[in-house]
Design a protein around this motif. Structure first.
Motif, PDB file in Angstrom:
ATOM      1  N   ALA A 260      -4.757   6.467  -0.369  1.00 56.93           N
ATOM      2  CA  ALA A 260      -3.809   5.366  -0.527  1.00 56.93           C
ATOM      3  C   ALA A 260      -4.179   4.549  -1.756  1.00 56.93           C
TER       4      ALA A 260
ATOM      5  N   PRO B  34      -6.852  11.153   4.181  1.00 58.63           N
ATOM      6  CA  PRO B  34      -6.375   9.824   3.790  1.00 58.63           C
ATOM      7  C   PRO B  34      -6.519   9.566   2.296  1.00 58.63           C
TER       8      PRO B  34
ATOM      9  N   GLU C 297       0.850  -1.191   0.000  1.00 64.26           N
ATOM     10  CA  GLU C 297       0.000   0.000   0.000  1.00 64.26           C
ATOM     11  C   GLU C 297       0.883   1.237   0.000  1.00 64.26           C
TER      12      GLU C 297
ATOM     13  N   ARG D 186       0.729   5.057   0.826  1.00 63.04           N
ATOM     14  CA  ARG D 186      -0.099   5.990   1.594  1.00 63.04           C
ATOM     15  C   ARG D 186       0.502   7.386   1.530  1.00 63.04           C
TER      16      ARG D 186
END
Length: 111
Positions: free
Chosen positions: A79, A77, A69, A71
């Motif tokens: 990602a 947020p 992932e 990010r």
């Protein structure tokens, strides 16, 4: 919140869920901010100059695969996620990670 503080918070959250920090992407203007971060994570993590500030995490996934992932280091947020099969070569995996970084840069450029 500073980039270092936010990055540490993200690392802590991801670790709680079994993710391992693998790479740190850092904008040129934030290079000096990561020195203490390098001291803390430098041995097991690679640092790369980039046009984005982001963290790469990985963990084992189902059927002996591996999940990665990417990010964004941001309070909002965002990602991107990819699962790799156990028989995929490292070259194919790296190509996919490069593409994910490009997609994230494009998303940020669009706003």
């Amino acid at each position: 919140m500073s980039q270092n503080s936010l990055a540490r918070e993200l690392v802590g959250t991801y670790r709680k869920h079994g993710w391992e920090l693998r790479r740190v992407l850092v904008k040129t203007e934030h290079q000096s901010d990561v020195d203490e971060f390098k001291v803390e994570y430098g041995e097991s993590v690679s640092f790369h100059e980039s046009s984005i500030d982001a963290l790469w995490f990985s963990r084992p996934s189902h059927n002996s695969g591996e999940a990665w992932e990417l990010r964004l280091i941001s309070e909002n947020p965002y990602a991107l996620f990819e699962t790799f099969e156990p028989d995929e070569t490292e070259e194919l995996r790296e190509d996919a990670r490069i593409e994910m970084e490009a997609r994230m840069r494009e998303k940020l450029a669009r706003g």
